[in-house]
Design a protein around this motif. Structure first.
Motif, PDB file in Angstrom:
ATOM      1  N   PRO A  54       0.854  -1.413   0.033  1.00  0.00           N
ATOM      2  CA  PRO A  54      -0.056   0.063  -0.135  1.00  0.00           C
ATOM      3  C   PRO A  54       0.960   1.208   0.020  1.00  0.00           C
ATOM      4  CG  PRO A  54       0.223  -0.864   2.251  1.00  0.00           C
ATOM      5  CD  PRO A  54       0.977  -1.752   1.218  1.00  0.00           C
ATOM      6  N   TYR A  55       0.517   2.410  -0.577  1.00  0.00           N
ATOM      7  CA  TYR A  55       0.889   3.569  -0.605  1.00  0.00           C
ATOM      8  C   TYR A  55       0.333   4.816  -0.203  1.00  0.00           C
ATOM      9  CZ  TYR A  55       4.620   1.306  -2.926  1.00  0.00           C
ATOM     10  OH  TYR A  55       5.596   0.299  -3.429  1.00  0.00           O
ATOM     11  N   ALA A  56       0.506   5.384   0.804  1.00  0.00           N
ATOM     12  CA  ALA A  56      -0.127   6.414   1.264  1.00  0.00           C
ATOM     13  C   ALA A  56       0.278   7.764   0.828  1.00  0.00           C
ATOM     14  CB  ALA A  56      -0.267   6.672   2.738  1.00  0.00           C
ATOM     15  N   GLY A  57      -0.604   8.801   0.150  1.00  0.00           N
ATOM     16  CA  GLY A  57      -0.100   9.918  -0.078  1.00  0.00           C
ATOM     17  C   GLY A  57      -0.417  10.877   0.888  1.00  0.00           C
ATOM     18  N   LYS A  58      -0.815  12.037   0.692  1.00  0.00           N
ATOM     19  CA  LYS A  58      -1.074  13.215   1.604  1.00  0.00           C
ATOM     20  C   LYS A  58      -2.612  12.922   2.384  1.00  0.00           C
ATOM     21  CE  LYS A  58       1.040  17.062  -0.413  1.00  0.00           C
ATOM     22  NZ  LYS A  58       1.132  18.414  -0.568  1.00  0.00           N
ATOM     23  N   GLY A  59      -3.162  11.563   2.027  1.00  0.00           N
ATOM     24  CA  GLY A  59      -4.481  11.378   2.644  1.00  0.00           C
ATOM     25  C   GLY A  59      -4.813  10.375   1.953  1.00  0.00           C
ATOM     26  N   ASN A  60      -5.695  10.776   0.942  1.00  0.00           N
ATOM     27  CA  ASN A  60      -6.134  10.109  -0.369  1.00  0.00           C
ATOM     28  C   ASN A  60      -5.113   9.708  -1.199  1.00  0.00           C
ATOM     29  OD1 ASN A  60      -8.625   9.456   0.954  1.00  0.00           O
ATOM     30  ND2 ASN A  60      -9.421  11.294   0.039  1.00  0.00           N
ATOM     31  N   GLY A  61      -4.970   8.795  -1.776  1.00  0.00           N
ATOM     32  CA  GLY A  61      -4.254   8.368  -2.949  1.00  0.00           C
ATOM     33  C   GLY A  61      -4.842   7.753  -4.192  1.00  0.00           C
ATOM     34  N   TYR A  62      -4.694   8.020  -5.419  1.00  0.00           N
ATOM     35  CA  TYR A  62      -5.267   7.621  -6.507  1.00  0.00           C
ATOM     36  C   TYR A  62      -4.303   7.283  -7.404  1.00  0.00           C
ATOM     37  CZ  TYR A  62      -9.280   9.839  -4.500  1.00  0.00           C
ATOM     38  OH  TYR A  62     -10.388  10.293  -3.454  1.00  0.00           O
ATOM     39  N   VAL A  63      -4.293   6.069  -8.022  1.00  0.00           N
ATOM     40  CA  VAL A  63      -3.345   5.461  -9.259  1.00  0.00           C
ATOM     41  C   VAL A  63      -3.971   5.613 -10.555  1.00  0.00           C
ATOM     42  CG1 VAL A  63      -1.980   3.628 -10.244  1.00  0.00           C
ATOM     43  CG2 VAL A  63      -2.110   3.937  -7.617  1.00  0.00           C
ATOM     44  N   TYR A  64      -3.456   6.291 -11.531  1.00  0.00           N
ATOM     45  CA  TYR A  64      -4.113   6.113 -12.773  1.00  0.00           C
ATOM     46  C   TYR A  64      -3.119   5.548 -13.998  1.00  0.00           C
ATOM     47  CZ  TYR A  64      -6.955  10.002 -10.708  1.00  0.00           C
ATOM     48  OH  TYR A  64      -7.693  10.660  -9.723  1.00  0.00           O
ATOM     49  N   SER A  65      -1.895   5.383 -13.682  1.00  0.00           N
ATOM     50  CA  SER A  65      -1.139   4.619 -14.705  1.00  0.00           C
ATOM     51  C   SER A  65       0.112   4.124 -14.021  1.00  0.00           C
ATOM     52  CB  SER A  65      -0.481   5.686 -15.840  1.00  0.00           C
ATOM     53  OG  SER A  65       0.417   6.597 -15.141  1.00  0.00           O
ATOM     54  N   LEU A  66       0.593   2.907 -14.723  1.00  0.00           N
ATOM     55  CA  LEU A  66       1.738   2.266 -13.928  1.00  0.00           C
ATOM     56  C   LEU A  66       2.614   1.877 -15.205  1.00  0.00           C
ATOM     57  CD1 LEU A  66       2.871   0.255 -11.692  1.00  0.00           C
ATOM     58  CD2 LEU A  66       1.352  -1.543 -12.437  1.00  0.00           C
ATOM     59  N   VAL A  67       3.889   1.569 -15.005  1.00  0.00           N
ATOM     60  CA  VAL A  67       5.053   1.351 -15.963  1.00  0.00           C
ATOM     61  C   VAL A  67       5.911   0.472 -15.204  1.00  0.00           C
ATOM     62  CG1 VAL A  67       4.574   2.985 -17.674  1.00  0.00           C
ATOM     63  CG2 VAL A  67       6.459   3.189 -15.555  1.00  0.00           C
ATOM     64  N   GLN A  68       6.527  -0.634 -15.851  1.00  0.00           N
ATOM     65  CA  GLN A  68       7.780  -1.277 -15.057  1.00  0.00           C
ATOM     66  C   GLN A  68       9.026  -0.345 -15.686  1.00  0.00           C
ATOM     67  OE1 GLN A  68       8.370  -5.421 -15.722  1.00  0.00           O
ATOM     68  NE2 GLN A  68       9.908  -5.403 -14.030  1.00  0.00           N
ATOM     69  N   THR A  69       9.952  -0.054 -14.986  1.00  0.00           N
ATOM     70  CA  THR A  69      11.107   0.706 -15.316  1.00  0.00           C
ATOM     71  C   THR A  69      12.248  -0.126 -15.771  1.00  0.00           C
ATOM     72  OG1 THR A  69      11.972   0.877 -12.876  1.00  0.00           O
ATOM     73  CG2 THR A  69      10.237   2.410 -13.817  1.00  0.00           C
ATOM     74  N   GLU A  70      13.387   0.595 -16.349  1.00  0.00           N
ATOM     75  CA  GLU A  70      14.267  -0.213 -17.086  1.00  0.00           C
ATOM     76  C   GLU A  70      15.088  -1.191 -15.889  1.00  0.00           C
ATOM     77  OE1 GLU A  70      15.493  -0.695 -20.029  1.00  0.00           O
ATOM     78  OE2 GLU A  70      13.578   0.328 -20.647  1.00  0.00           O
ATOM     79  N   ASP A  71      15.273  -0.636 -14.557  1.00  0.00           N
ATOM     80  CA  ASP A  71      15.973  -1.211 -13.565  1.00  0.00           C
ATOM     81  C   ASP A  71      15.112  -2.339 -12.926  1.00  0.00           C
ATOM     82  OD1 ASP A  71      14.103  -0.021 -11.905  1.00  0.00           O
ATOM     83  OD2 ASP A  71      15.555   1.343 -11.262  1.00  0.00           O
ATOM     84  N   GLY A  72      13.808  -2.739 -13.450  1.00  0.00           N
ATOM     85  CA  GLY A  72      12.976  -3.787 -12.708  1.00  0.00           C
ATOM     86  C   GLY A  72      12.143  -3.294 -11.879  1.00  0.00           C
ATOM     87  N   GLY A  73      12.237  -1.760 -11.304  1.00  0.00           N
ATOM     88  CA  GLY A  73      11.177  -1.417 -10.424  1.00  0.00           C
ATOM     89  C   GLY A  73       9.923  -1.038 -11.015  1.00  0.00           C
ATOM     90  N   TYR A  74       9.015  -0.335 -10.582  1.00  0.00           N
ATOM     91  CA  TYR A  74       7.891   0.124 -11.143  1.00  0.00           C
ATOM     92  C   TYR A  74       7.718   1.677 -10.749  1.00  0.00           C
ATOM     93  CZ  TYR A  74       7.010  -4.682 -11.756  1.00  0.00           C
ATOM     94  OH  TYR A  74       7.200  -6.078 -12.038  1.00  0.00           O
ATOM     95  N   ALA A  75       6.848   2.413 -11.691  1.00  0.00           N
ATOM     96  CA  ALA A  75       6.528   3.700 -11.226  1.00  0.00           C
ATOM     97  C   ALA A  75       5.175   3.826 -11.469  1.00  0.00           C
ATOM     98  CB  ALA A  75       7.358   4.644 -12.119  1.00  0.00           C
TER      99      ALA A  75
END
Length: 142
Positions: A54-75
């Protein structure tokens, strides 16, 4: 091929096929606070959960897009804002590549295979020693 669900009060907006196999999807879950938190879930190719975060922003957090990065992580990108407020900010989160964790099933298999390899080496050494010892004995007279 398969169909799975992943938690109550959840909504997911983005999915990527992972280079390691399986899928990572991102979205959020509504908590009892009330708050909407971002959530990433990684599955294997059969839909079994490998990890979730889970990831908390400043309160509410919404995700709109996702990619796998070159180093194998995600953004992922999305929006975050204080609970009860209509104001939001753009949100970008980079997640490091997950480290390899050996599951208990894999750990058992690795332990058994290592033990068998050690036993095979010891047996091989004993056989060579026995064979050499037999070669060094003088012949028994008849």
């Amino acid at each position: 091929e398969w169909n799975a669900t992943y938690g109550e009060n959840s909504g997911f907006r983005a999915v990527v096929e992972s280079r390691e196999g399986g899928y990572v999807f991102a979205g959020g879950v509504y908590t009892s606070e009330p708050q909407y938190s971002a959530r990433l879930v990684k599955t294997d190719s059969l839909g079994n959960v490998e990890w979730e975060t889970p990831y908390a922003g400043k309160g509410n957090g919404y995700v709109y897009s996702l990619v796998q990065t070159e180093d194998g992580g995600y953004a992922f990108s999305g929006a975050t804002g204080e609970s009860g407020s209509s104001a939001t900010e753009i949100w970008l989160v980079k997640i490091a590549a997950p480290s390899f964790e050996v599951s208990s099933t894999n750990w058992f298999a690795i332990t058994v295979l290592t033990t068998l390899l050690i036993v095979a080496i010891i047996v091989g050494i004993l056989l060579i020693y026995s064979w050499r010892k037999d070669k060094q004995r003088p012949p028994i007279p008849e």
